[in-house]
Design an enzyme around this catalytic site. Structure first.
Site, PDB file in Angstrom:
ATOM      1  N   ASN A 307       0.389  -1.344   0.155  1.00 54.90           N
ATOM      2  CA  ASN A 307      -0.150   0.038   0.321  1.00 54.90           C
ATOM      3  C   ASN A 307       1.191   1.199  -0.227  1.00 54.90           C
ATOM      4  O   ASN A 307       0.806   1.916   0.550  1.00 54.90           O
ATOM      5  CB  ASN A 307      -0.435   0.086   0.994  1.00 54.90           C
ATOM      6  N   HIS A 338      -6.728   2.854  11.888  1.00 53.78           N
ATOM      7  CA  HIS A 338      -6.591   1.520  11.624  1.00 53.78           C
ATOM      8  C   HIS A 338      -7.781   0.962  12.141  1.00 53.78           C
ATOM      9  O   HIS A 338      -9.313   0.779  11.851  1.00 53.78           O
ATOM     10  CB  HIS A 338      -6.355   0.754  11.069  1.00 53.78           C
TER      11      HIS A 338
END
Length: 435
Positions: A307, A338
């Protein structure tokens, strides 16, 4: 066997696919110079609002409110204050939404709505764009709108000056996924007369489609294998290693497929790599560098390539800001971003330790391993070990709950990160000898 179910894409991918015709239409109208710059901003903003309502339903208001508030902050605060207040508001809002998810999952013991999960994912991407833009204004890379809005001008002029920022935060090709696009690149792509070079783009979208088809076929094979065998709950001894590796492989294939689709959507709209990029400016990158991710024997390199746009964003936002233990701070913030689920906290802190151990192990090995047969053996061994550690971390992060995390920690798979932790402890004492 239901083959349609086997090839069922991630729910976000369905909405991303539905946005493709509008992305192509926007790019075509830009090439033809069929509408003004303000109309382009409005097209992207209206598309983002429509896509949000379609994908999130009533939860879309959880994205609209922080986007509007961030625009107000950007247009009203000076360069010295905008990043601090934008960051605090955005992360505070996102944390409250994540607490709502945890309340549903852990207290009510209910499965959260798919639309709410899509909203949280979009909110995390919005946080990237808000903080990236506020950092650009703070560092002088982008001129803030606060100066212009302090002048005595009409409401329509104020709205016109705020429109590019609001459109950037909600533009539909990046609303549900995709690599982080800087505001400078976004503005350059919107304002240029020709966004897409036909010679370069003619084979890009079909190639992305073939890549996605191949990944979906691999997902089918892995899913059949996992269904036929024992899961992590019923596996025994060394069988758990194969279950962990194949389950993590399924997660990775899903990520790769989504990233390729997101990248293709941005490319279709004219925001792909190289478009709107001035000489010397760092352009956007694809998140799916599959070859490097699957062949590297270094966890640190995997971390930088996994990512990629998010990794660069975290590096700029946290790691490069200085302070003690920047690596630990970066992974701790990543766990906060997250959602701070138990598995995510454990997984990201474990990841930080593995990266630190990776630096020491490979530095030590480069000093003592000279012959090419030993280097080849060392690379093969560390590749297998690194991939198994990555699989372990991925299962911890994706499982999230305490029960699943306890099951993973009690399996034979815990041997792999423990070996790196022991080496980190032993080599850390000798760090000054090979700095």
């Amino acid at each position: 066997m239901d083959w349609l179910q086997l090839f069922f894409l991630h729910p976000v991918s369905l909405y991303q696919g539905a946005a493709f015709p509008f992305a192509l239409l926007f790019n075509y109208l830009c090439i033809m110079d069929s509408f003004s710059i303000h109309a382009r901003y409005l097209f992207l903003l209206a598309g983002g609002a429509a896509l949000a309502l379609a994908a999130m339903g009533p939860f879309a208001v959880l994205v609209f409110i922080p986007a509007l508030c961030a625009t107000v902050l950007i247009c009203s605060l000076g360069p010295q204050d905008v990043h601090r207040w934008a960051f605090l508001f955005q992360m505070g809002w996102q944390t409250l939404c994540h607490l709502g998810l945890q309340y549903t999952e852990y207290y009510l013991q209910e499965r959260p709505s798919v639309r709410f999960c899509i909203t949280l994912s979009s909110l995390m991407l919005l946080t990237q764009r808000v903080t990236s833009l506020s950092l650009d204004i703070c560092e002088g890379k982008v001129e803030g709108a606060s100066r212009g809005l302090r002048d005595r001008s009409s409401l329509s002029e104020h709205l016109c000056k705020a429109l590019p920022y609001f459109s950037y935060l909600l533009f539909f090709p990046a609303l549900l996924g995709g690599p982080l696009c800087s505001f400078q690149k976004f503005q350059a792509c919107v304002q240029r007369s020709r966004n897409l070079c036909p010679r370069r783009s003619v084979w890009v979208l079909p190639w992305r489609g073939l890549q996605m088809l191949g990944l979906e076929c691999l997902k089918v094979i892995l899913r059949i294998t996992l269904t036929a065998g024992a899961g992590l709950t019923h596996c025994q001894q060394l069988q758990c290693i194969f279950v962990m590796w194949s389950t993590a492989g399924l997660f990775k294939l899903t990520y790769y497929s989504c990233w390729i689709l997101d990248d293709a959507l941005l490319h279709a709209a004219g925001f792909g790599p190289g478009f709107g990029q001035s000489p010397g400016e760092e352009g956007s990158i694809s998140d799916a560098d599959i070859w490097t991710l699957e062949t590297t024997h270094r966890i640190s390199l995997f971390t930088r390539k996994w990512n990629q746009s998010t990794a660069r964003w975290l590096r700029r936002l946290v790691f490069q800001q200085g302070g003690a233990w920047p690596l630990l701070q970066t992974f701790a913030f990543s766990a906060w971003w997250h959602g701070l689920h138990p598995g995510q906290v454990f997984g990201f802190l474990c990841w930080a330790l593995m990266v630190e151990a990776d630096y020491l192990i490979h530095t030590f090995a480069s000093l003592f391993i000279r012959s090419w047969p030993m280097r080849l053996f060392y690379r093969a061994l560390t590749w297998a070990h690194a991939q198994l550690i990555i699989a372990y971390i991925m299962l911890a992060v994706e499982a999230r709950s305490l029960s699943s995390l306890w099951l993973l920690c009690n399996s034979y798979n815990s041997v792999f990160p423990v070996v790196y932790c022991i080496l980190l402890f032993l080599l850390g004492k000798r760090k000054h000898t090979f700095n």
